[in-house]
Every structure is written in structure tokens, then in C-alpha cells.
Scaffold this active site. Sequence first.
Site, PDB file in Angstrom:
ATOM      1  N   GLU A  12       0.816  -1.212   0.000  1.00 22.65           N
ATOM      2  CA  GLU A  12       0.000   0.000   0.000  1.00 22.65           C
ATOM      3  C   GLU A  12       0.857   1.273   0.000  1.00 22.65           C
ATOM      4  O   GLU A  12       0.380   2.343  -0.350  1.00 22.65           O
ATOM      5  CB  GLU A  12      -0.915   0.025   1.231  1.00 22.65           C
ATOM      6  CG  GLU A  12      -1.959  -1.096   1.241  1.00 22.65           C
ATOM      7  CD  GLU A  12      -2.643  -1.237   2.581  1.00 22.65           C
ATOM      8  OE1 GLU A  12      -3.849  -1.496   2.597  1.00 22.65           O
ATOM      9  OE2 GLU A  12      -1.971  -1.123   3.633  1.00 22.65           O
ATOM     10  N   ASP A 199     -11.713  -5.661  -2.404  1.00 20.68           N
ATOM     11  CA  ASP A 199     -12.509  -6.895  -2.419  1.00 20.68           C
ATOM     12  C   ASP A 199     -13.867  -6.566  -1.832  1.00 20.68           C
ATOM     13  O   ASP A 199     -14.070  -5.466  -1.323  1.00 20.68           O
ATOM     14  CB  ASP A 199     -11.800  -7.982  -1.593  1.00 20.68           C
ATOM     15  CG  ASP A 199     -11.617  -7.547  -0.142  1.00 20.68           C
ATOM     16  OD1 ASP A 199     -12.541  -7.759   0.658  1.00 20.68           O
ATOM     17  OD2 ASP A 199     -10.555  -6.960   0.190  1.00 20.68           O
TER      18      ASP A 199
HETATM   19  N1  SAH Z   1      -2.015 -11.027   4.699  1.00 20.22           N
HETATM   20  C1  SAH Z   1      -3.322 -11.500   4.432  1.00 20.22           C
HETATM   21  C2  SAH Z   1      -4.436 -10.511   4.652  1.00 20.22           C
HETATM   22  C3  SAH Z   1      -4.029  -9.123   5.057  1.00 20.22           C
HETATM   23  S1  SAH Z   1      -5.237  -8.413   6.036  1.00 20.22           S
HETATM   24  C4  SAH Z   1      -3.404 -11.980   3.025  1.00 20.22           C
HETATM   25  O1  SAH Z   1      -2.467 -11.771   2.281  1.00 20.22           O
HETATM   26  O2  SAH Z   1      -4.434 -12.540   2.664  1.00 20.22           O
HETATM   27  C5  SAH Z   1      -5.976  -7.258   4.959  1.00 20.22           C
HETATM   28  C6  SAH Z   1      -5.445  -5.858   5.025  1.00 20.22           C
HETATM   29  O3  SAH Z   1      -6.169  -5.086   4.101  1.00 20.22           O
HETATM   30  C7  SAH Z   1      -5.664  -5.195   6.378  1.00 20.22           C
HETATM   31  O4  SAH Z   1      -4.630  -4.286   6.634  1.00 20.22           O
HETATM   32  C8  SAH Z   1      -7.043  -4.523   6.235  1.00 20.22           C
HETATM   33  O5  SAH Z   1      -7.053  -3.217   6.785  1.00 20.22           O
HETATM   34  C9  SAH Z   1      -7.294  -4.447   4.731  1.00 20.22           C
HETATM   35  N2  SAH Z   1      -8.469  -5.206   4.219  1.00 20.22           N
HETATM   36  C10 SAH Z   1      -8.732  -5.347   2.899  1.00 20.22           C
HETATM   37  N3  SAH Z   1      -9.829  -6.111   2.709  1.00 20.22           N
HETATM   38  C11 SAH Z   1     -10.284  -6.469   3.931  1.00 20.22           C
HETATM   39  C12 SAH Z   1     -11.370  -7.293   4.376  1.00 20.22           C
HETATM   40  N4  SAH Z   1     -12.187  -7.896   3.510  1.00 20.22           N
HETATM   41  N5  SAH Z   1     -11.535  -7.467   5.727  1.00 20.22           N
HETATM   42  C13 SAH Z   1     -10.692  -6.874   6.595  1.00 20.22           C
HETATM   43  N6  SAH Z   1      -9.637  -6.094   6.230  1.00 20.22           N
HETATM   44  C14 SAH Z   1      -9.419  -5.889   4.907  1.00 20.22           C
END
Ligand code: SAH
Length: 235
Positions: A12, A199
Site C-alpha cells: 500500500e 474486495d
Molecule cells: N495477509 C493477508 C491478509 C491481510 S489483512 C493476506 O495476504 O491474505 C488485509 C489488510 O487489508 C488489512 O490491513 C485490512 O485493513 C485491509 N483489508 C482489505 N480487505 C479487507 C477485508 N475484507 N476485511 C478486513 N480487512 C481488509
Amino acid sequence: MTIAIVSAMREELAAVLALMPDEHKQLAAGREFFVGHLHGRDVVAVLSRIGKVAAATTASVLIQQFGVKAIVFTGVAGGLAPGVHVGDVVVADEFLQHDLDASPIFPRYEVPLYGVSRFATDAALTAQLAAAAQRALPGVKVHRGLVVSGDRFVSTTGESRALQSALPDALAVEMEGAAIAQVCHDFGIPFAAVRTISDRADDAAHGDFLKFIEEVASRHSAAIVQALLAAPDDL
Ligand code: SAH
């Protein structure tokens, strides 16, 4: 006046850091704080890491150790309200912790001993951020309203629907904003936050999220931050 630019994840913030060639790194609380300049303004950029506690630690250090006078968060979030689509931008007017529940002693979502469940962002900084987002990304839909935070990556349609029916005015869900809003409230520091929707917090969220952070998140963040800091208004 020093402004903090915060993101949770490297994807980000990478393009923002690339705009700060004279930055120098300072280590505090196990994090690298990039101290430098952007558009002639004093800036500290930092990765908070993911989740509410990590975000609160980061905000506290920015305020107490680096003396920042405003905090701007830029990152991604899951869309909740029906009209909030992948690629849209959400600028937060207020934040709530969707996983906070000290009932029956306190009403659900209320932060114990604060008497409120929502913390507003700074009105003036938020208006500037929303205007910057629209200038930086013409053609992109910019929403304003409630963003909810919790220590959970919301990635099932069931949980997303449950959140939507419990909190119908929530536009988006993420994992840091409400914590920073509360810390900034405690210290009397202006806070504003912008999130690009990566998403829909549903069964497809994980795949959508990974693709989006690689392809779009960093570019969006850099464009919005540049437009904000280049603006002639006093920040
Ligand atoms: N490392 C994990 C997920 C990261 S958490 C992976 O790669 O799958 C997601 C990050 O993006 C967090 O910092 C949150 O603030 C943001 N985010 C994006 N979509 C999200 C969702 N559906 N639920 C919660 N946080 C979300």
C-alpha cells in the site's frame, strides 16, 4: 508541520516511499519510520502492520516521538454496502470497531468509558483528502461515510452479510482505522483515512485482495497522497 502517512502493508505504501528520495530511516517500536519530504512538506511515512493494536502503537509513536500534527491513512478495504465496488474509493467520516462488545455492561460497539461507539475523523482534513482523491483519480467513485474496523480479514459472504445487517450504514471494513481514530481522539490530533476497495469481503475476497494489492493499491495511494500534499490549502 509534520504529517504522517500510514499504511498497514508494504504494497500500500511502496509508491509513496518512492516519492521520498531524501528520506532517512528511524527505528522505533520495531518499526521503520521514513522521515523526509514530499512536495516540500515534512512527512513521516510508516507501515503500521496489520490490526488494531499494531495501528494504535504506530499512531502513538508518531504523535509522541515524531511530533506529527496530523495522520493520514491510505490503504485498501473490503466493500460492505451494496454500491461500494472493487476499485471505488472510500473516505472515512467516522470509524467504529465492529468486533468490540462489552455488553451487557456497555452497549454493543461502545468503547468502554468513552461513552461513544464512533469516532469522527477531522472534518477539514477529510474534506481535503476526499477532494484530493477525486482529483487524483478522475472517473473513480469516491464514497464518504462510516468505515468499520476489526481484527479479522472478512472473507466470507456470511460474515459480510451479518456485518451489513448489523451496521447498515457501514461502507467498508478494514483492520486499523478505528484504532488510529481513537488514539488521535485521545491526543487531539487530526486524522483522515482513505481506502481503495480491494474486495467485497465475501467468499472471493482473498483472491481479489491479493490481485488488487499487487496491481492497484500502491498506485492509488501514491496518487492520492501526492494530490493531497500538492494542494495549496493549509494542512
Ligand atoms: N495477509 C493477508 C491478509 C491481510 S489483512 C493476506 O495476504 O491474505 C488485509 C489488510 O487489508 C488489512 O490491513 C485490512 O485493513 C485491509 N483489508 C482489505 N480487505 C479487507 C477485508 N475484507 N476485511 C478486513 N480487512 C481488509
